[in-house]
Design an enzyme around this catalytic site. Structure first.
Site, PDB file in Angstrom:
ATOM      1  N   HIS A 156     -38.972  28.472 -36.737  1.00 24.28           N
ATOM      2  CA  HIS A 156     -38.311  28.813 -38.000  1.00 24.28           C
ATOM      3  C   HIS A 156     -36.902  29.354 -37.764  1.00 24.28           C
ATOM      4  O   HIS A 156     -36.734  30.428 -37.199  1.00 24.28           O
ATOM      5  CB  HIS A 156     -39.091  29.811 -38.851  1.00 24.28           C
ATOM      6  CG  HIS A 156     -38.922  29.525 -40.321  1.00 24.28           C
ATOM      7  ND1 HIS A 156     -37.767  29.795 -40.988  1.00 24.28           N
ATOM      8  CD2 HIS A 156     -39.757  28.939 -41.218  1.00 24.28           C
ATOM      9  CE1 HIS A 156     -37.892  29.397 -42.240  1.00 24.28           C
ATOM     10  NE2 HIS A 156     -39.085  28.865 -42.417  1.00 24.28           N
ATOM     11  N   GLY A 157     -35.949  28.559 -38.175  1.00 24.70           N
ATOM     12  CA  GLY A 157     -34.550  29.001 -38.169  1.00 24.70           C
ATOM     13  C   GLY A 157     -33.836  28.830 -36.839  1.00 24.70           C
ATOM     14  O   GLY A 157     -32.681  29.238 -36.713  1.00 24.70           O
ATOM     15  N   ASN A 173     -39.351  18.992 -36.494  1.00 28.82           N
ATOM     16  CA  ASN A 173     -39.831  18.978 -37.878  1.00 28.82           C
ATOM     17  C   ASN A 173     -38.932  18.039 -38.700  1.00 28.82           C
ATOM     18  O   ASN A 173     -37.717  18.247 -38.770  1.00 28.82           O
ATOM     19  CB  ASN A 173     -39.775  20.423 -38.411  1.00 28.82           C
ATOM     20  CG  ASN A 173     -40.282  20.521 -39.832  1.00 28.82           C
ATOM     21  OD1 ASN A 173     -39.942  19.672 -40.657  1.00 28.82           O
ATOM     22  ND2 ASN A 173     -41.049  21.538 -40.130  1.00 28.82           N
ATOM     23  N   ARG A 175     -32.725  10.558 -53.715  1.00 28.79           N
ATOM     24  CA  ARG A 175     -32.386   9.312 -54.396  1.00 28.79           C
ATOM     25  C   ARG A 175     -33.602   8.446 -54.731  1.00 28.79           C
ATOM     26  O   ARG A 175     -33.462   7.412 -55.367  1.00 28.79           O
ATOM     27  CB  ARG A 175     -31.446   8.482 -53.510  1.00 28.79           C
ATOM     28  CG  ARG A 175     -30.013   8.919 -53.562  1.00 28.79           C
ATOM     29  CD  ARG A 175     -29.422   8.577 -54.932  1.00 28.79           C
ATOM     30  NE  ARG A 175     -28.115   9.165 -55.116  1.00 28.79           N
ATOM     31  CZ  ARG A 175     -26.968   8.520 -54.868  1.00 28.79           C
ATOM     32  NH1 ARG A 175     -26.992   7.302 -54.397  1.00 28.79           N
ATOM     33  NH2 ARG A 175     -25.823   9.110 -55.084  1.00 28.79           N
ATOM     34  N   THR A 217     -38.211  27.784 -48.495  1.00 32.95           N
ATOM     35  CA  THR A 217     -38.875  27.373 -47.262  1.00 32.95           C
ATOM     36  C   THR A 217     -39.984  28.396 -47.028  1.00 32.95           C
ATOM     37  O   THR A 217     -40.139  29.324 -47.820  1.00 32.95           O
ATOM     38  CB  THR A 217     -37.887  27.315 -46.081  1.00 32.95           C
ATOM     39  OG1 THR A 217     -38.591  26.925 -44.895  1.00 32.95           O
ATOM     40  CG2 THR A 217     -37.196  28.639 -45.839  1.00 32.95           C
ATOM     41  N   THR A 218     -40.762  28.216 -45.952  1.00 34.11           N
ATOM     42  CA  THR A 218     -41.826  29.185 -45.683  1.00 34.11           C
ATOM     43  C   THR A 218     -41.165  30.544 -45.440  1.00 34.11           C
ATOM     44  O   THR A 218     -40.335  30.671 -44.548  1.00 34.11           O
ATOM     45  CB  THR A 218     -42.615  28.744 -44.428  1.00 34.11           C
ATOM     46  OG1 THR A 218     -42.928  27.365 -44.572  1.00 34.11           O
ATOM     47  CG2 THR A 218     -43.883  29.548 -44.284  1.00 34.11           C
ATOM     48  N   GLU A 226     -48.313  30.514 -34.038  1.00 30.12           N
ATOM     49  CA  GLU A 226     -46.879  30.198 -34.033  1.00 30.12           C
ATOM     50  C   GLU A 226     -46.149  31.429 -34.561  1.00 30.12           C
ATOM     51  O   GLU A 226     -46.379  31.860 -35.690  1.00 30.12           O
ATOM     52  CB  GLU A 226     -46.571  28.973 -34.895  1.00 30.12           C
ATOM     53  CG  GLU A 226     -45.062  28.681 -34.877  1.00 30.12           C
ATOM     54  CD  GLU A 226     -44.678  27.325 -35.456  1.00 30.12           C
ATOM     55  OE1 GLU A 226     -45.453  26.362 -35.319  1.00 30.12           O
ATOM     56  OE2 GLU A 226     -43.577  27.248 -36.027  1.00 30.12           O
ATOM     57  N   ASP A 240     -39.225  17.253 -41.987  1.00 36.76           N
ATOM     58  CA  ASP A 240     -39.340  17.428 -43.446  1.00 36.76           C
ATOM     59  C   ASP A 240     -38.056  17.058 -44.191  1.00 36.76           C
ATOM     60  O   ASP A 240     -38.084  16.455 -45.259  1.00 36.76           O
ATOM     61  CB  ASP A 240     -39.631  18.895 -43.786  1.00 36.76           C
ATOM     62  CG  ASP A 240     -41.017  19.333 -43.347  1.00 36.76           C
ATOM     63  OD1 ASP A 240     -41.814  18.475 -42.948  1.00 36.76           O
ATOM     64  OD2 ASP A 240     -41.288  20.549 -43.401  1.00 36.76           O
ATOM     65  N   HIS A 241     -36.928  17.469 -43.602  1.00 37.73           N
ATOM     66  CA  HIS A 241     -35.694  17.344 -44.388  1.00 37.73           C
ATOM     67  C   HIS A 241     -35.071  15.954 -44.337  1.00 37.73           C
ATOM     68  O   HIS A 241     -34.146  15.660 -45.090  1.00 37.73           O
ATOM     69  CB  HIS A 241     -34.723  18.462 -44.027  1.00 37.73           C
ATOM     70  CG  HIS A 241     -35.319  19.781 -44.404  1.00 37.73           C
ATOM     71  ND1 HIS A 241     -35.738  20.042 -45.698  1.00 37.73           N
ATOM     72  CD2 HIS A 241     -35.655  20.871 -43.672  1.00 37.73           C
ATOM     73  CE1 HIS A 241     -36.272  21.251 -45.738  1.00 37.73           C
ATOM     74  NE2 HIS A 241     -36.243  21.773 -44.521  1.00 37.73           N
ATOM     75  N   HIS A 263     -40.767  17.285 -50.210  1.00 29.52           N
ATOM     76  CA  HIS A 263     -40.146  16.438 -49.181  1.00 29.52           C
ATOM     77  C   HIS A 263     -41.159  15.423 -48.648  1.00 29.52           C
ATOM     78  O   HIS A 263     -41.184  14.278 -49.080  1.00 29.52           O
ATOM     79  CB  HIS A 263     -39.439  17.250 -48.078  1.00 29.52           C
ATOM     80  CG  HIS A 263     -40.075  18.539 -47.640  1.00 29.52           C
ATOM     81  ND1 HIS A 263     -41.334  18.601 -47.138  1.00 29.52           N
ATOM     82  CD2 HIS A 263     -39.589  19.811 -47.619  1.00 29.52           C
ATOM     83  CE1 HIS A 263     -41.605  19.849 -46.819  1.00 29.52           C
ATOM     84  NE2 HIS A 263     -40.585  20.624 -47.113  1.00 29.52           N
ATOM     85  N   ARG A 271     -46.193  19.752 -48.636  1.00 26.84           N
ATOM     86  CA  ARG A 271     -46.274  20.889 -49.559  1.00 26.84           C
ATOM     87  C   ARG A 271     -47.022  20.483 -50.814  1.00 26.84           C
ATOM     88  O   ARG A 271     -47.051  19.314 -51.197  1.00 26.84           O
ATOM     89  CB  ARG A 271     -44.868  21.367 -49.925  1.00 26.84           C
ATOM     90  CG  ARG A 271     -44.081  21.917 -48.745  1.00 26.84           C
ATOM     91  CD  ARG A 271     -42.770  22.518 -49.213  1.00 26.84           C
ATOM     92  NE  ARG A 271     -42.978  23.740 -49.952  1.00 26.84           N
ATOM     93  CZ  ARG A 271     -42.780  24.968 -49.463  1.00 26.84           C
ATOM     94  NH1 ARG A 271     -42.329  25.132 -48.242  1.00 26.84           N
ATOM     95  NH2 ARG A 271     -43.023  26.034 -50.205  1.00 26.84           N
ATOM     96  N   GLY A 306     -36.562  22.259 -37.119  1.00 26.70           N
ATOM     97  CA  GLY A 306     -36.312  21.199 -38.090  1.00 26.70           C
ATOM     98  C   GLY A 306     -34.950  21.245 -38.737  1.00 26.70           C
ATOM     99  O   GLY A 306     -34.061  20.467 -38.411  1.00 26.70           O
ATOM    100  N   HIS A 307     -34.769  22.172 -39.653  1.00 22.05           N
ATOM    101  CA  HIS A 307     -33.614  22.169 -40.542  1.00 22.05           C
ATOM    102  C   HIS A 307     -32.296  22.059 -39.785  1.00 22.05           C
ATOM    103  O   HIS A 307     -31.426  21.251 -40.131  1.00 22.05           O
ATOM    104  CB  HIS A 307     -33.643  23.435 -41.414  1.00 22.05           C
ATOM    105  CG  HIS A 307     -32.515  23.506 -42.378  1.00 22.05           C
ATOM    106  ND1 HIS A 307     -31.357  24.195 -42.113  1.00 22.05           N
ATOM    107  CD2 HIS A 307     -32.348  22.937 -43.594  1.00 22.05           C
ATOM    108  CE1 HIS A 307     -30.529  24.060 -43.137  1.00 22.05           C
ATOM    109  NE2 HIS A 307     -31.107  23.307 -44.042  1.00 22.05           N
TER     110      HIS A 307
HETATM  111  N1  PXP Z   1     -42.562  26.321 -38.100  1.00 20.69           N
HETATM  112  C1  PXP Z   1     -43.060  26.538 -39.341  1.00 20.69           C
HETATM  113  C2  PXP Z   1     -44.442  27.078 -39.449  1.00 20.69           C
HETATM  114  C3  PXP Z   1     -42.312  26.213 -40.489  1.00 20.69           C
HETATM  115  O1  PXP Z   1     -42.842  26.421 -41.709  1.00 20.69           O
HETATM  116  C4  PXP Z   1     -41.047  25.627 -40.331  1.00 20.69           C
HETATM  117  C5  PXP Z   1     -40.255  25.225 -41.536  1.00 20.69           C
HETATM  118  O2  PXP Z   1     -40.889  24.203 -42.192  1.00 20.69           O
HETATM  119  C6  PXP Z   1     -40.568  25.423 -39.028  1.00 20.69           C
HETATM  120  C7  PXP Z   1     -41.326  25.804 -37.933  1.00 20.69           C
HETATM  121  C8  PXP Z   1     -39.231  24.831 -38.768  1.00 20.69           C
HETATM  122  O3  PXP Z   1     -38.247  25.699 -39.244  1.00 20.69           O
HETATM  123  P1  PXP Z   1     -36.762  25.223 -39.370  1.00 20.69           P
HETATM  124  O4  PXP Z   1     -36.765  24.052 -40.289  1.00 20.69           O
HETATM  125  O5  PXP Z   1     -36.051  26.409 -39.917  1.00 20.69           O
HETATM  126  O6  PXP Z   1     -36.292  24.852 -37.997  1.00 20.69           O
END
Ligand code: PXP
Length: 247
Positions: free
Chosen positions: A193-194, A9, A20, A102-103, A153, A11-12, A52, A47, A215-216
């Site tokens: 997630h996480g 992911n 910036r 975040t979600t 998921e 996004d970040h 982002h 979003r 992602g994060h």
């Molecule tokens: N899956 C879903 C559905 C999410 O919303 C996110 C966060 O955007 C992720 C996975 C990835 O989570 P993380 O950024 O905490 O790794």
């Protein structure tokens, strides 16, 4: 044993760029590095507030990636129109609140059945696989099946966030039960997630989980080691955990 796919992911990368303005760092470049480092897919969440990922990122990703794009989106008419315009490989429907960082939780598929059905049908009707981001909960799983989703998921955030070993084990058991139910229902099972280097192995060992979206942590780790190294290490931990199960 099914191959465990890694969806990165990005996004970040866009979060840092937007701090910036301008074009650096470029999410498409990050996606290309991710692919070279062993990612099987790229995930991006457009979003409602565009905090982002931007519309132009989705267009560039859809046009330039050679690995599948998983388009995370809220179930809104605006996002549906964007998904249909760019035809990603998959769309993952997530709940979205404007104020959240975040979600924050899974989609209430059981409660929102009627509203979600139109989105699932429209996406599937256009050859876009539909994934529903849900809590590891049997009621939600059943509703996902009734709705005709291809994929669930599982939200593993609570498992990743708990401090104590006992509580983590309890969360892991919920995830194991949900993954088993997904298999019974014929739903492809993903998780996300996480996830971090420390939490990924027990999830990677669940045999019918076929994709992790991360992602994060990876983007944060990239500050210290570079994106390529961070992804390669995650890939290795996933593969090692998987190999232990097959052995
Ligand atoms: N899956 C879903 C559905 C999410 O919303 C996110 C966060 O955007 C992720 C996975 C990835 O989570 P993380 O950024 O905490 O790794």
């Amino acid at each position: 044993m099914k191959h465990l796919r890694l969806g990165v992911n990005i996004d970040h990368v866009a979060t840092i760029r937007n701090a910036r303005g301008g074009g650096h760092p470029d999410p498409l470049r990050a996606a290309q590095i991710a692919e070279a480092a062993g990612a099987d897919g790229i995930t991006a969440h457009l979003r409602e507030d565009r905090r982002h990922i931007a519309d132009s990122d989705i267009k560039l990703l859809a046009e330039n990636l050679s690995i599948p794009l998983n388009f995370e989106m809220a179930a809104t008419d605006e996002m549906l129109e964007i998904a249909l315009a760019h035809k990603p490989h998959a769309s993952c429907l997530v709940p979205e609140k404007r104020e959240e960082r975040t979600t924050e939780g899974g989609l209430d598929v059981a409660g929102g059945h009627n509203m979600l059905k139109n989105f699932v049908d429209a996406l599937r009707g256009n050859d876009i696989k539909v994934s529903l981001f849900i809590e590891p909960d049997l009621k939600q799983m059943e509703a996902a099946k009734h709705l005709g989703a291809d994929i669930v998921e599982l939200h593993v955030g609570p498992y990743c966030d708990v401090e104590s070993g006992d509580l983590r084990q309890k969360e892991l058991e919920r995830i194991l039960a949900a993954a088993a139910a997904a298999e019974e229902f014929g739903l492809e099972c993903h998780a996300g997630h996480g996830l971090t280097f420390d939490t990924v192995a027990p999830i990677a060992k669940i045999p019918n989980v076929v994709e992790l979206n991360i992602g994060h942590f990876l983007i944060g780790e990239a500050i210290f080691t570079g994106l390529d190294a961070a992804i390669r290490k995650m890939r290795k931990l996933m593969d090692e955990a998987r190999a232990e199960v097959s052995a």
